[in-house]
Write a protein that holds these residues in place. Sequence first.
Motif, short mmCIF file in Angstrom:
data_model
loop_
_atom_site.label_atom_id
_atom_site.label_comp_id
_atom_site.label_asym_id
_atom_site.label_seq_id
_atom_site.Cartn_x
_atom_site.Cartn_y
_atom_site.Cartn_z
N LEU A 74 45.83 75.33 8.27
CA LEU A 74 46.13 76.17 7.67
C LEU A 74 47.52 76.22 6.88
CD1 LEU A 74 44.17 79.58 8.46
CD2 LEU A 74 43.40 77.64 7.29
N LYS A 75 47.78 75.96 5.56
CA LYS A 75 49.06 75.57 5.02
C LYS A 75 49.73 76.61 4.25
CE LYS A 75 49.72 71.19 6.37
NZ LYS A 75 48.33 70.52 6.65
N PRO A 76 50.98 76.68 3.98
CA PRO A 76 51.62 77.53 3.11
C PRO A 76 50.82 77.56 1.80
CG PRO A 76 53.31 76.65 4.46
CD PRO A 76 52.13 75.81 4.67
N GLU A 92 50.88 89.79 11.00
CA GLU A 92 51.92 89.11 11.23
C GLU A 92 51.93 87.72 11.31
OE1 GLU A 92 54.99 91.04 14.58
OE2 GLU A 92 53.34 89.76 15.38
N VAL A 93 51.01 87.00 12.08
CA VAL A 93 50.95 85.74 12.09
C VAL A 93 50.63 84.91 10.98
CG1 VAL A 93 50.19 86.08 14.71
CG2 VAL A 93 48.54 85.83 12.82
N ILE A 94 49.93 85.51 9.92
CA ILE A 94 49.33 85.08 8.74
C ILE A 94 50.87 84.87 7.96
CG2 ILE A 94 48.07 85.27 6.59
CD1 ILE A 94 46.15 86.94 8.26
N ALA A 95 51.48 85.89 7.94
CA ALA A 95 52.67 85.95 7.13
C ALA A 95 53.86 84.94 8.01
CB ALA A 95 53.39 87.50 6.94
N LEU A 96 53.99 85.01 9.20
CA LEU A 96 54.92 83.96 9.78
C LEU A 96 54.33 82.45 9.42
CD1 LEU A 96 55.44 85.54 13.37
CD2 LEU A 96 57.16 85.13 11.67
N LEU A 97 53.24 82.17 9.48
CA LEU A 97 52.99 80.96 9.08
C LEU A 97 53.20 80.39 7.67
CD1 LEU A 97 49.96 80.47 11.43
CD2 LEU A 97 52.03 79.35 11.92
N ALA A 121 37.39 89.47 -2.92
CA ALA A 121 38.89 88.88 -2.74
C ALA A 121 38.89 87.48 -2.63
CB ALA A 121 39.42 89.48 -1.35
N ILE A 122 37.86 86.84 -2.82
CA ILE A 122 37.82 85.24 -2.63
C ILE A 122 38.30 84.55 -4.00
CG2 ILE A 122 36.42 83.28 -2.60
CD1 ILE A 122 34.91 84.99 -0.24
N THR A 123 39.13 83.64 -3.65
CA THR A 123 39.79 82.92 -4.97
C THR A 123 39.75 81.55 -4.41
OG1 THR A 123 42.05 82.71 -4.13
CG2 THR A 123 41.37 84.79 -5.27
N PRO A 124 39.92 80.51 -5.31
CA PRO A 124 39.95 79.28 -5.05
C PRO A 124 41.04 78.75 -3.80
CG PRO A 124 40.13 79.41 -7.45
CD PRO A 124 40.32 80.72 -6.79
N LYS A 125 42.00 79.51 -3.53
CA LYS A 125 42.91 79.56 -2.39
C LYS A 125 42.53 79.92 -1.18
CE LYS A 125 47.05 79.34 -5.45
NZ LYS A 125 48.10 80.26 -5.77
N THR A 126 41.55 80.58 -0.99
CA THR A 126 41.11 81.31 0.19
C THR A 126 40.67 80.23 1.18
OG1 THR A 126 40.39 83.21 -0.99
CG2 THR A 126 39.64 83.17 1.26
N LYS A 127 41.00 80.36 2.41
CA LYS A 127 40.77 79.37 3.37
C LYS A 127 40.08 79.84 4.66
CE LYS A 127 41.79 75.66 1.33
NZ LYS A 127 42.75 75.75 0.44
N ALA A 128 40.31 80.99 4.90
CA ALA A 128 39.88 81.65 6.14
C ALA A 128 39.67 83.20 6.06
CB ALA A 128 41.00 81.51 7.24
#
Length: 376
Positions: A74-76, A92-97, A121-128
Amino acid sequence: MNKISMVDLKGQYIKIKEEIDSSVAKVIDSTAFINGPSVKSFQANLENYLKVKHVIPCANGTDALTVSMMALNLKPGDEVITTSFTFIATAEVIALLGLTPVVVDVDADTFNIDPEAIKRAITPKTKAIVPVHLFGQCADMEAILEIAHKYNLYVIEDACQAIGAEYIFNDGRHQKAGTIGHVGCTSFFPSKNLGCYGDGGAIFTNDDELAKQLRVMVNHGMTVRYYHDYIGVNSRLDSIQAAILDVKLPHLDEYNKARNKAAEYYDRAFANNPRLKIPGRSTHSTHVFHQYTLVTSGLDRNALTEYMALHQVPAMVYYPVPLHMQKAYLDPRYKNGDFPVTEHLCQTVVSLPMHTELDEEQLEYITSTLLAFVNK
Ligand SMILES: Cc1ncc(COP(=O)(O)O)c(C=O)c1O
């Protein structure tokens, strides 16, 4: 009557003291403190218990979540959907990464993430998607897997509070919490249902390739000694903690049963009280009652916890602030009122003592104390 506490680690330890002490002594005697035989043994025993192909032990549940997101590449900028009603580590971990946490509301009865809210809440940027099996009961995994499949998303289960719980599929199949998505994470923090005597955690997956990568990533991304194929972290379960967990694992089902027995006692005491709503049971999950959490109505919650404390009964609020209202996580995308179920729960929930050592005398005292306040 024995003193009542939210968790009773001492009472639990005394019953298995000899076995624990001798296992710890064995590790010290061997000096195999890191990646010793006890880590391998516990890993194999947990794989067997969970019926999962791979357990990757690590240093804590927060790291388990972090490393999982790193290994899934997963990428910024990637959006990760999670619940507004959870312990902070999940977000926290989502934000930290550098990923973008996308927060959604929960179901009022089970406190777990609402699949319909995920869809919105799903958008084209949703990955997980990161469902949290809150307080010991599985989120609605079948609906979540369906959404993930449709939109090609990873599912990372936060099973830190739910080890041993089973999700029940529509066709009647049972599968252990944390082994259903692409990857599952747990914590062995001392107060957890399977707790060690310090910090500990683990990642679960049935994906061979991902497992290989996760195992390398928790150890500095090192494939062969001093050859680093990935940027990793230093996150290992130490051998003493693994030895303790290996003694406790065979007791896990009996521990979870004891928690259920206490929960049933509470349920009976409060079931018909108009000011207390007992925790809802999902038809798709067993419950391992990491917490027993009531929703109060028409009560002054501060006065309630003060009254309980005055009578030597601890009562805690998990959690007082929704994710989107936490100071560090304030975001112009969200405002008070956006997640009404979570916001209501944060104002009204109260958790009672819940552990493996509660006896009838204590349960009677806890319930009658609370009812004395409620029915005043
Ligand atoms: C839901 C949830 N997620 C993540 C964590 C983090 O686990 P740890 O404290 O082992 O880092 C915890 C427990 O503390 C938790 O309850």
